[in-house]
Design an enzyme around this catalytic site. Structure first.
Site, mmCIF file in Angstrom:
data_model
loop_
_atom_site.group_PDB
_atom_site.id
_atom_site.type_symbol
_atom_site.label_atom_id
_atom_site.label_comp_id
_atom_site.label_asym_id
_atom_site.label_seq_id
_atom_site.Cartn_x
_atom_site.Cartn_y
_atom_site.Cartn_z
ATOM 1 N N TYR A 1 0.834 -1.195 0.000
ATOM 2 C CA TYR A 1 0.000 0.000 0.000
ATOM 3 C C TYR A 1 0.874 1.253 0.000
ATOM 4 C CZ TYR A 1 -3.530 -3.371 1.639
ATOM 5 O OH TYR A 1 -4.365 -4.457 1.777
ATOM 6 N N ARG B 1 -15.305 -0.703 -2.267
ATOM 7 C CA ARG B 1 -14.444 0.438 -2.599
ATOM 8 C C ARG B 1 -15.241 1.734 -2.785
ATOM 9 N NH1 ARG B 1 -9.746 -2.822 -6.046
ATOM 10 N NH2 ARG B 1 -10.128 -4.784 -4.966
ATOM 11 N N ARG C 1 -10.318 8.365 4.734
ATOM 12 C CA ARG C 1 -9.351 9.336 4.215
ATOM 13 C C ARG C 1 -9.175 10.538 5.146
ATOM 14 N NH1 ARG C 1 -8.025 9.541 -1.366
ATOM 15 N NH2 ARG C 1 -8.620 7.685 -2.505
#
Length: 327
Positions: free
Chosen positions: A57, A225, A296
């Protein structure tokens, strides 16, 4: 927050676990580093004690940010989950099974599945440095490697267990047959797999196996996602570099939208978002130990943590299942 025992280990993981794929940046259109670190801290502050990452990642960036974010917290109260087996650096590149070409900063980087004993030990040393810790709570092979015998990979994990560098060993994206083969050599704790309202294949084989053999199941992509947040149908725009532009095309998007419109009144009546409703539904499915949820920023992280507090009745769960049957 709920905390759940992982397999036969003494690990207690938070039912909602922080998934650190997106904060690595690669394949997701990028993210602000400060926002990413804040999202990790907000997760911990709201009971999400388990953090799942991987060297791949962001080519090490995700692990580095997790390592930075946990400074100042009691390490014994945080569970770090990471992986190995996707290699791209000069020492291992070209070894193993070619997986795909990744794009990073305008460059094409070949990624290979490679889990030889030597490579696993090398990867773990790098992960420990990036995570700024001297042990990993759960170490998982990222993807099966057809070029390395499962017994050799398990031998590496057993050595790391003996050395105290990992507390438990797991696999990821393994079939039931591969899990059974691995367990002939080492009593692995868990299998991390994709699972969502739109992807329920594991209910046919892995879930029954896990129930019978006390295997933990860690699920990723519960929101597919971001598709199951419903936001895509409102804006429909993603950055050009975002891999989801292609990923979403595997679904019948019209049926997915109808499904989300059907169950959204449940979320509205409870004063929660669709995302939170979907996360809670996933956490309540049989044999699922923990659910990975990415964030996020701090706001998203807090919302994910609060999803575990939602109460769903038998009638509501049945309504959702009936709606799912029409997709």
């Amino acid at each position: 927050m709920e905390y759940r025992k992982l397999g036969k280990t003494d690990l207690e993981l938070s039912a909602i676990t922080y998934g650190a794929f997106a904060i690595g940046g690669n394949m997701w259109g990028g993210n602000e580093k400060r926002d990413s670190i804040d999202s990790v801290k907000a997760s911990i502050d709201n009971g999400v004690t388990t953090l799942d990452t991987a060297p791949f990642y962001g080519f090490g960036l995700s692990e580095e940010m997790i390592g930075a974010a946990i400074q100042g917290y009691d390490r014994t109260k945080i569970q770090l989950l990471t992986k190995f087996g996707l290699v791209w650096d000069g020492s291992n590149q070209g070894k193993g099974e070619f997986f795909f070409d990744a794009e990073e900063a305008g460059k094409t980087i070949p990624v290979y599945k490679y889990s030889s004993k030597t490579s696993v030990i090398h990867e773990v040393e790098n992960s420990l440095k990036r995570l700024r810790t001297d042990y990993i709570d759960l170490l998982q092979i990222h993807w099966p490697d057809s070029t390395t015998p499962i017994s050799e990979t398990m031998e590496a994990l057993d050595l790391l267990l003996q050395q105290g560098k990992i507390r438990a060993a797991g696999v990821s994206n393994y079939s039931v047959d591969q899990v059974s083969e691995a367990r002939k050599n080492l009593n692995i704790a868990s299998n991390q797999v994709g699972y969502s309202m739109l992807n329920r294949g594991i209910e046919q084989d892995l879930v029954p196996y896990a129930k019978e053999n006390d295997l933990g199941i860690i699920v990723y992509s519960p929101m597919e996602r971001g598709l199951l947040t419903g936001k895509y149908f409102n804006t429909g725009k993603l950055k050009e570099s975002d891999h989801r532009n292609g990923y979403f095309q595997q679904f019948d998007l019209a049926k997915v939208k109808t499904f989300l419109d059907t169950i959204s009144p449940i979320a509205t009546n409870k004063g929660v978002t669709l995302s939170q409703l979907v996360l809670r539904w996933t956490s309540l499915q049989p044999a699922i130990t923990v659910v990975l949820a990415g964030a996020r920023n701090a706001e998203q992280a807090i919302a994910n943590a609060q999803a575990i507090d939602i109460t769903l009745t038998v009638e509501e769960l049945s309504f959702i299942d009936l709606a799912l049957a029409k997709i």
